[in-house]
Design a protein around this motif. Structure first.
Motif, PDB file in Angstrom:
ATOM      1  N   SER A   1      19.616  -2.713 -25.597  1.00  0.00           N
ATOM      2  CA  SER A   1      18.599  -3.687 -25.190  1.00  0.00           C
ATOM      3  C   SER A   1      19.086  -4.649 -24.105  1.00  0.00           C
ATOM      4  N   PRO A   2      20.353  -5.109 -24.135  1.00  0.00           N
ATOM      5  CA  PRO A   2      20.785  -5.974 -23.027  1.00  0.00           C
ATOM      6  C   PRO A   2      20.763  -5.244 -21.679  1.00  0.00           C
ATOM      7  N   LEU A   3      21.039  -3.954 -21.696  1.00  0.00           N
ATOM      8  CA  LEU A   3      21.025  -3.181 -20.448  1.00  0.00           C
ATOM      9  C   LEU A   3      19.600  -2.983 -19.948  1.00  0.00           C
ATOM     10  N   PHE A   4      18.672  -2.722 -20.877  1.00  0.00           N
ATOM     11  CA  PHE A   4      17.273  -2.582 -20.488  1.00  0.00           C
ATOM     12  C   PHE A   4      16.757  -3.882 -19.885  1.00  0.00           C
ATOM     13  N   ALA A   5      17.177  -4.994 -20.455  1.00  0.00           N
ATOM     14  CA  ALA A   5      16.716  -6.295 -19.977  1.00  0.00           C
ATOM     15  C   ALA A   5      17.220  -6.583 -18.562  1.00  0.00           C
ATOM     16  N   LYS A   6      18.423  -6.094 -18.206  1.00  0.00           N
ATOM     17  CA  LYS A   6      19.004  -6.329 -16.887  1.00  0.00           C
ATOM     18  C   LYS A   6      18.443  -5.416 -15.806  1.00  0.00           C
ATOM     19  N   ALA A   7      17.962  -4.250 -16.219  1.00  0.00           N
ATOM     20  CA  ALA A   7      17.617  -3.204 -15.250  1.00  0.00           C
ATOM     21  C   ALA A   7      16.325  -3.501 -14.501  1.00  0.00           C
ATOM     22  N   ASN A   8      16.373  -3.318 -13.189  1.00  0.00           N
ATOM     23  CA  ASN A   8      15.164  -3.333 -12.372  1.00  0.00           C
ATOM     24  C   ASN A   8      14.514  -1.948 -12.382  1.00  0.00           C
ATOM     25  N   PHE A   9      15.348  -0.919 -12.535  1.00  0.00           N
ATOM     26  CA  PHE A   9      14.884   0.466 -12.520  1.00  0.00           C
ATOM     27  C   PHE A   9      15.648   1.252 -13.575  1.00  0.00           C
TER      28      PHE A   9
ATOM     29  N   THR B   1       6.528   0.684 -14.440  1.00  0.00           N
ATOM     30  CA  THR B   1       6.384   1.647 -13.339  1.00  0.00           C
ATOM     31  C   THR B   1       7.687   1.844 -12.589  1.00  0.00           C
ATOM     32  N   ASN B   2       8.692   1.061 -12.888  1.00  0.00           N
ATOM     33  CA  ASN B   2       9.984   1.206 -12.226  1.00  0.00           C
ATOM     34  C   ASN B   2      10.854   2.208 -12.980  1.00  0.00           C
TER      35      ASN B   2
ATOM     36  N   LYS C   1       0.640  11.864 -15.139  1.00  0.00           N
ATOM     37  CA  LYS C   1      -0.199  11.372 -16.231  1.00  0.00           C
ATOM     38  C   LYS C   1       0.269  10.004 -16.721  1.00  0.00           C
ATOM     39  N   HIS C   2       1.589   9.790 -16.744  1.00  0.00           N
ATOM     40  CA  HIS C   2       2.155   8.548 -17.272  1.00  0.00           C
ATOM     41  C   HIS C   2       2.572   7.564 -16.178  1.00  0.00           C
ATOM     42  N   ASN C   3       2.237   7.866 -14.927  1.00  0.00           N
ATOM     43  CA  ASN C   3       2.592   6.989 -13.800  1.00  0.00           C
ATOM     44  C   ASN C   3       4.094   6.794 -13.627  1.00  0.00           C
ATOM     45  N   PHE C   4       4.870   7.836 -13.878  1.00  0.00           N
ATOM     46  CA  PHE C   4       6.317   7.777 -13.671  1.00  0.00           C
ATOM     47  C   PHE C   4       6.642   8.383 -12.315  1.00  0.00           C
ATOM     48  N   GLU C   5       7.622   7.812 -11.661  1.00  0.00           N
ATOM     49  CA  GLU C   5       8.143   8.431 -10.450  1.00  0.00           C
ATOM     50  C   GLU C   5       8.896   9.691 -10.870  1.00  0.00           C
ATOM     51  N   PHE C   6       8.946  10.682  -9.975  1.00  0.00           N
ATOM     52  CA  PHE C   6       9.558  11.957 -10.305  1.00  0.00           C
ATOM     53  C   PHE C   6      10.287  12.497  -9.086  1.00  0.00           C
ATOM     54  N   TYR C   7      11.562  12.777  -9.256  1.00  0.00           N
ATOM     55  CA  TYR C   7      12.369  13.350  -8.189  1.00  0.00           C
ATOM     56  C   TYR C   7      13.178  14.493  -8.760  1.00  0.00           C
ATOM     57  N   GLU C   8      13.346  15.532  -7.950  1.00  0.00           N
ATOM     58  CA  GLU C   8      14.317  16.561  -8.257  1.00  0.00           C
ATOM     59  C   GLU C   8      15.342  16.525  -7.138  1.00  0.00           C
ATOM     60  N   ILE C   9      16.609  16.546  -7.545  1.00  0.00           N
ATOM     61  CA  ILE C   9      17.702  16.379  -6.596  1.00  0.00           C
ATOM     62  C   ILE C   9      18.800  17.404  -6.882  1.00  0.00           C
ATOM     63  N   SER C  10      19.712  17.497  -5.956  1.00  0.00           N
ATOM     64  CA  SER C  10      20.967  18.221  -6.175  1.00  0.00           C
ATOM     65  C   SER C  10      22.080  17.270  -5.769  1.00  0.00           C
ATOM     66  N   VAL C  11      22.755  16.708  -6.758  1.00  0.00           N
ATOM     67  CA  VAL C  11      23.875  15.818  -6.447  1.00  0.00           C
ATOM     68  C   VAL C  11      24.953  16.607  -5.710  1.00  0.00           C
ATOM     69  N   LYS C  12      25.213  17.824  -6.161  1.00  0.00           N
ATOM     70  CA  LYS C  12      26.255  18.656  -5.554  1.00  0.00           C
ATOM     71  C   LYS C  12      26.025  18.824  -4.058  1.00  0.00           C
ATOM     72  N   GLU C  13      24.792  19.158  -3.674  1.00  0.00           N
ATOM     73  CA  GLU C  13      24.483  19.389  -2.259  1.00  0.00           C
ATOM     74  C   GLU C  13      23.963  18.138  -1.554  1.00  0.00           C
ATOM     75  N   GLY C  14      23.740  17.060  -2.297  1.00  0.00           N
ATOM     76  CA  GLY C  14      23.257  15.822  -1.712  1.00  0.00           C
ATOM     77  C   GLY C  14      21.766  15.833  -1.404  1.00  0.00           C
TER      78      GLY C  14
ATOM     79  N   LEU D   1      15.755   9.301  -2.887  1.00  0.00           N
ATOM     80  CA  LEU D   1      15.560   8.593  -4.150  1.00  0.00           C
ATOM     81  C   LEU D   1      15.994   7.139  -4.026  1.00  0.00           C
ATOM     82  N   ILE D   2      17.160   6.897  -3.473  1.00  0.00           N
ATOM     83  CA  ILE D   2      17.653   5.521  -3.306  1.00  0.00           C
ATOM     84  C   ILE D   2      16.734   4.743  -2.363  1.00  0.00           C
ATOM     85  N   ASN D   3      16.319   5.364  -1.269  1.00  0.00           N
ATOM     86  CA  ASN D   3      15.405   4.684  -0.343  1.00  0.00           C
ATOM     87  C   ASN D   3      14.089   4.323  -1.030  1.00  0.00           C
ATOM     88  N   ASN D   4      13.571   5.222  -1.864  1.00  0.00           N
ATOM     89  CA  ASN D   4      12.334   4.936  -2.595  1.00  0.00           C
ATOM     90  C   ASN D   4      12.522   3.752  -3.535  1.00  0.00           C
ATOM     91  N   ILE D   5      13.648   3.689  -4.204  1.00  0.00           N
ATOM     92  CA  ILE D   5      13.934   2.574  -5.114  1.00  0.00           C
ATOM     93  C   ILE D   5      13.992   1.260  -4.327  1.00  0.00           C
TER      94      ILE D   5
END
Length: 178
Positions: A75-83, A119-120, A146-159, A165-169
């Motif tokens: 809960s302390p982490l949830f309270a601190k998080a913007n996203f 929504t964050n 349906k739930h108004n969540f942002e959705f990204y698919e990424i490949s960390v390995k290939e970048g 995603l970071i720019n959107n945030i």
């Protein structure tokens, strides 16, 4: 430009073991892809500055372990998080359902903290470079819409998709503080 207090963003990363939360942050903060799976044993915090449209943003990434005890109180982490980024692995069948369990069993308990900030919240499918994929993109996209969540698919390995995603945030953060 002057670095100011309002340009500090905190992102909480959640998800099961091996979905790529730590790899994501290591890639962003050290520009390196760790090939070995090293489980996160406790909460880890990484910070990196990003330049976006001639402004500097300091982003703190709070990485939680994939295997954490039922008695952990985040809960302390949830309270601190913007996203909140909830990771799943597109190459593992059932990974998205495990992420949904985290959403409904853990995150939704703290929804009152967010009030209008729910929504964050982002679902992040990692390892899109791995073929064959085991998770159904269309079903996940429909669920997120349906739930108004942002959705990204990424490949960390290939970048792939990581910078977008970071720019959107950062863009969403600018909208919030404006």
């Amino acid at each position: 430009n002057i670095f100011n207090q309002s340009n500090k963003i905190t992102i909480l990363l959640l998800g099961g073991p091996g979905v790529g939360k730590s790899s994501f942050v290591i890639k962003l903060t050290k520009n390196y892809f760790e090939k070995l799976y090293i489980p996160t044993l406790g909460v880890e915090i990484f910070t990196k500055t990003f330049n976006y449209q001639n402004e500097v943003f300091s982003i703190s990434f709070i990485v939680t372990p994939g295997d954490h005890g039922a008695n952990e109180d985040y809960s302390p982490l949830f309270a601190k998080a913007n996203f909140i980024l909830l990771f799943y692995d597109v190459s593992v069948e059932g990974s998205f359902n495990n992420a949904k369990k985290i959403l409904f069993n853990e995150i939704s308990n703290y929804a009152w903290i967010f009030k209008n900030k729910i929504t964050n919240f982002y679902f992040v499918g990692n390892k899109k470079d791995i073929i064959p994929r085991k998770e159904n993109y269309g079903i996940i996209q429909t669920f997120c819409q349906k739930h108004n969540f942002e959705f990204y698919e990424i490949s960390v390995k290939e970048g792939v998709g990581v910078k977008a995603l970071i720019n959107n945030i950062i863009e969403k953060y600018i909208e919030i503080i404006s």
